[in-house]
Write a protein that holds these residues in place. Structure first.
Motif, PDB file in Angstrom:
ATOM      1  N   SER A 130     -82.028 -19.239  24.457  1.00  0.00           N
ATOM      2  CA  SER A 130     -81.654 -18.499  23.246  1.00  0.00           C
ATOM      3  C   SER A 130     -80.396 -19.095  22.631  1.00  0.00           C
ATOM      4  O   SER A 130     -80.309 -19.271  21.409  1.00  0.00           O
ATOM      5  CB  SER A 130     -81.430 -17.025  23.563  1.00  0.00           C
ATOM      6  N   GLY A 131     -79.421 -19.397  23.470  1.00  0.00           N
ATOM      7  CA  GLY A 131     -78.186 -19.997  22.975  1.00  0.00           C
ATOM      8  C   GLY A 131     -78.438 -21.346  22.336  1.00  0.00           C
ATOM      9  O   GLY A 131     -77.881 -21.666  21.270  1.00  0.00           O
ATOM     10  N   LYS A 133     -81.283 -22.416  20.991  1.00  0.00           N
ATOM     11  CA  LYS A 133     -82.008 -22.223  19.737  1.00  0.00           C
ATOM     12  C   LYS A 133     -81.075 -21.745  18.631  1.00  0.00           C
ATOM     13  O   LYS A 133     -81.176 -22.180  17.487  1.00  0.00           O
ATOM     14  CB  LYS A 133     -83.163 -21.232  19.930  1.00  0.00           C
ATOM     15  N   GLU A 134     -80.151 -20.851  18.979  1.00  0.00           N
ATOM     16  CA  GLU A 134     -79.197 -20.359  17.988  1.00  0.00           C
ATOM     17  C   GLU A 134     -78.296 -21.495  17.509  1.00  0.00           C
ATOM     18  O   GLU A 134     -78.065 -21.650  16.311  1.00  0.00           O
ATOM     19  CB  GLU A 134     -78.355 -19.226  18.571  1.00  0.00           C
ATOM     20  N   ASP A 135     -77.803 -22.303  18.437  1.00  0.00           N
ATOM     21  CA  ASP A 135     -76.955 -23.450  18.075  1.00  0.00           C
ATOM     22  C   ASP A 135     -77.711 -24.405  17.164  1.00  0.00           C
ATOM     23  O   ASP A 135     -77.167 -24.891  16.169  1.00  0.00           O
ATOM     24  CB  ASP A 135     -76.483 -24.203  19.324  1.00  0.00           C
ATOM     25  N   TYR A 137     -80.240 -23.750  15.203  1.00  0.00           N
ATOM     26  CA  TYR A 137     -80.446 -23.118  13.899  1.00  0.00           C
ATOM     27  C   TYR A 137     -79.185 -23.238  13.058  1.00  0.00           C
ATOM     28  O   TYR A 137     -79.245 -23.614  11.883  1.00  0.00           O
ATOM     29  CB  TYR A 137     -80.843 -21.647  14.074  1.00  0.00           C
ATOM     30  N   LEU A 138     -78.031 -22.919  13.662  1.00  0.00           N
ATOM     31  CA  LEU A 138     -76.772 -22.984  12.927  1.00  0.00           C
ATOM     32  C   LEU A 138     -76.459 -24.422  12.501  1.00  0.00           C
ATOM     33  O   LEU A 138     -75.985 -24.654  11.385  1.00  0.00           O
ATOM     34  CB  LEU A 138     -75.626 -22.423  13.774  1.00  0.00           C
TER      35      LEU A 138
END
Length: 168
Positions: A130-131, A133-135, A137-138
């Motif tokens: 999750s971390g 994927k979030e990184d 995306y950002l």
């Protein structure tokens, strides 16, 4: 005399526009450097992911008949396999150090503790995914913003160059 002062005023405007153009070109170059850096990082992460997938495929090949959920859980399987390998090595060391094996009751306790460890590792893996994927995306969002800003600066530069040439 008016013509000379008008010409001086226009030359001052051209110098100001040239300074702005240079400033925008510098900002454009800085943004291009940032974009290049982020692109390189993206390729590095992609290569790492592909290497991990290849390693997983070598350890636990996935057939074409498997469904997509099995393929998406492949990194998780690799992670769990590595944890199990570490656990079995440390367990073997304890057995050889003590010189005897455990009985059935202790085997079931070991199985329960391994299952608890697997659950913990699965949870950690999901958090890490999750971390990541979030990184990503950002970073992708920031790259898009920088590309848009770069396009804006390029358009402004072109406009200033046209204005400068029109004045000459």
């Amino acid at each position: 005399h008016d013509l000379q002062s008008n010409n001086d005023g226009l030359e001052d405007q051209v110098r100001a526009q040239m300074a702005k153009t240079q400033e925008w070109q510098d900002k454009n170059a800085a943004l291009q450097d940032k974009l290049t850096g982020w692109t390189e990082k993206t390729y590095t992460w992609k290569q790492r992911a592909e290497a991990a997938e290849q390693k997983l495929a070598n350890i636990n090949p996935i057939s074409d008949d498997d469904d997509e959920s099995t393929a998406s859980n492949a990194p998780q399987a690799l992670f769990l396999q590595a944890a199990m390998d570490r656990t079995s090595v440390s367990s073997d060391r304890r057995k050889s150090f003590l010189g005897f094996g455990w009985g059935e009751a202790e085997d079931s306790t070991d199985t329960a503790s391994l299952q608890a460890q697997i659950a913990k590792l699965q949870s950690e893996l999901i958090k890490a995914q999750s971390g990541y994927k979030e990184d990503m995306y950002l970073k992708e969002k920031r790259i898009q913003e920088l590309e848009d800003e770069n396009c804006d600066y390029a358009a402004k530069n072109a406009q200033l160059i046209k204005q400068t040439l029109a004045v000459d």
